[in-house]
Every structure is written in C-alpha cells, then in structure tokens.
Scaffold this active site. Structure first.
Site, PDB file in Angstrom:
ATOM      1  N   ASP A  24       0.794  -1.246   0.000  1.00  0.00           N
ATOM      2  CA  ASP A  24       0.000   0.000   0.000  1.00  0.00           C
ATOM      3  C   ASP A  24       0.823   1.293   0.000  1.00  0.00           C
ATOM      4  O   ASP A  24       0.435   2.274   0.675  1.00  0.00           O
ATOM      5  CB  ASP A  24      -0.970   0.012   1.192  1.00  0.00           C
ATOM      6  CG  ASP A  24      -1.963  -1.132   1.141  1.00  0.00           C
ATOM      7  OD1 ASP A  24      -1.893  -1.956   0.212  1.00  0.00           O
ATOM      8  OD2 ASP A  24      -2.811  -1.227   2.060  1.00  0.00           O
ATOM      9  N   LYS A 128      -6.678  -4.943  -3.268  1.00  0.00           N
ATOM     10  CA  LYS A 128      -7.360  -5.573  -2.131  1.00  0.00           C
ATOM     11  C   LYS A 128      -8.394  -4.618  -1.534  1.00  0.00           C
ATOM     12  O   LYS A 128      -8.112  -3.441  -1.349  1.00  0.00           O
ATOM     13  CB  LYS A 128      -6.333  -6.004  -1.073  1.00  0.00           C
ATOM     14  CG  LYS A 128      -5.517  -4.862  -0.481  1.00  0.00           C
ATOM     15  CD  LYS A 128      -4.389  -5.421   0.368  1.00  0.00           C
ATOM     16  CE  LYS A 128      -3.581  -4.351   1.069  1.00  0.00           C
ATOM     17  NZ  LYS A 128      -4.258  -3.602   2.096  1.00  0.00           N
ATOM     18  N   CYS A 161      -2.290  -2.406   7.686  1.00  0.00           N
ATOM     19  CA  CYS A 161      -2.219  -3.351   6.550  1.00  0.00           C
ATOM     20  C   CYS A 161      -0.990  -4.252   6.593  1.00  0.00           C
ATOM     21  O   CYS A 161      -1.051  -5.406   6.151  1.00  0.00           O
ATOM     22  CB  CYS A 161      -2.322  -2.601   5.240  1.00  0.00           C
ATOM     23  SG  CYS A 161      -3.976  -1.893   5.040  1.00  0.00           S
TER      24      CYS A 161
HETATM   25  C1  C5J Z   1      -3.223   0.653   5.423  1.00  0.00           C
HETATM   26  C2  C5J Z   1      -4.948   1.935   6.536  1.00  0.00           C
HETATM   27  N1  C5J Z   1      -2.712   0.461   4.209  1.00  0.00           N
HETATM   28  N2  C5J Z   1      -4.120   2.367   7.471  1.00  0.00           N
HETATM   29  N3  C5J Z   1      -4.492   1.174   5.507  1.00  0.00           N
HETATM   30  O1  C5J Z   1      -2.567   0.436   6.408  1.00  0.00           O
HETATM   31  O2  C5J Z   1      -6.121   2.219   6.575  1.00  0.00           O
END
Ligand code: C5J
Length: 219
Positions: A24, A128, A161
């Site tokens: 991400d 995802k 994540c």
């Molecule tokens: C991730 C989030 N990628 N913090 N998403 O950690 O909402």
C-alpha cells in the site's frame, strides 16, 4: 541459501522462494490530500520508509526475486466496501472527492502507487478491498504457484495493513521478515510496539530485520 540477520534470530532463506511484498505505498496514504491525511494524520511520517524501500526494491529486482505490490481500494461503485468500513468513525471519506481523485477508489490518482516504488512489467499488483493482502485476493495462489515460502515485507501502515497481512501470511505457513526501516506508521508509538509484537515470544508472527541486513544477505 542466504542468511538474514534478524530478531529474534537469524533466518535462512532462498531468494528463489522468497517474495518481496510492498504494501500500500499509495499516494492516498503517503502524500498530503489523501485518505491518510483526511483522517487527521501527518503523512510526512510515512515518507521515511520510501528511500530504504527503494534500495530493497532495486536489489530484489537485480536478484530477480518475485516482487508483489498491493493497493488498498474499492470499485468505483463501492460495492466491495462494507458499510461498516465506509462509515467507520462516523466519517464517509472513501469514495468522496479529494485533490487526487476519489479517495481509495481504483483507477484514481490517489489510489495508485508513488512513483519512487512504481511496479514494472512482471510484478503482480494485488488490488485488495481490505486491510489484509490475502482477504478477497489471489495473492495466496500467486505465491503457491511460484513455490514461495518466505515473505520480505515493506509498506504502510505498520499496525494496520502490514500487520494484518503478516498475520494472515503467518497462518498460511509463510515465514515473514518485516524490514523495520521500510515500514511506517502515522503513530511513532505504534511503529515501536508494532515491531515488538511481531518478534516477541520467539517470533510469534515472524522476524524483524532492516534494509541493510536484507541487502547484505542477498548480495
Ligand atoms: C493501510 C490503513 N494500508 N491504514 N491502511 O494500512 O487504513
């Protein structure tokens, strides 16, 4: 075989059965104007992970390791975004317009990966809908098909994540090494504790190492 210095102990791995998973590293989390900032976070704290991850990515490409990128996000009609996620905290940011397009919606500028870590041809990108990279994706199948046993994990945010993915991977039998300088959190305390949690109790979810140790091990 290679050996990476890590905590709670060194780990032997084979580059041919190891994947680098970059989680991400999207504009919506890392840059001002995205989801992360709309939730009230200081996105600059995530930038520390970019340069070390670039070094790791460069080395993994050189060594022809499998490289996987993930992106959290949703269909334009938000049909894959559970109402409970959409309205979390009484706020409805996902799908609304921001400076980089609709927040966390696939195909929008903010949803895509920052240019420094942009995928190249042959590197699977996993879209995802959830926090974990295995939930509702074909990641497990891709890893099984390539005979992958070990995951070297980078990305953001550590306690959301990255943690969810490492826990999912651990339960599916993968050895996970999280590189401490290649992951980041909006909360310095979560960064510290998040890393502790992975390696506690003899490595309950995996191993913690860093970019330098990975590059040394694989070189
Ligand atoms: C991730 C989030 N990628 N913090 N998403 O950690 O909402």
């Amino acid at each position: 075989m290679s050996v990476i210095q890590a905590e709670p102990c060194a780990l032997e791995f084979n580059a041919a059965t190891t994947a680098l998973v970059i989680i991400d590293m999207q504009r919506d989390f890392v840059l001002p104007g995205g989801f992360g900032e709309m939730l009230g976070n200081d996105t600059s704290l995530l930038l520390s992970a970019v340069q070390p991850t670039e070094q790791v990515l460069k080395k993994a490409r050189e060594k022809r390791m499998l490289i996987i990128h993930t992106r959290e996000g949703h269909r334009a009609d938000l049909s894959d975004c559970p109402p409970a996620k959409l309205t979390r905290g009484g706020k409805t940011f996902i799908g609304t317009d921001g400076p980089m397009g609709r927040i966390l919606v696939r195909g929008e500028q903010g949803h895509d990966i920052i240019h420094q870590l942009y995928p190249i041809a042959g590197e699977p990108v996993i879209d995802k809908p959830g926090k974990g990279s295995f939930h509702a994706t074909d990641l497990h199948q891709i890893l099984l098909d390539r005979g992958i046993k070990t995951l070297v994990v980078c990305g953001v945010t550590l306690e959301v994540c990255v943690h969810t993915t490492v826990r999912e991977a651990n339960d599916r039998g993968y050895e996970c090494v999280v590189l401490s300088d290649c992951v980041a959190s909006y909360f310095p305390e979560f960064q510290r504790v998040g890393l502790e949690m992975i390696k506690a109790q003899g490595g309950i979810f995996g191993w913690v190492s860093n970019s330098k140790s990975f590059i040394t091990a694989i070189s």
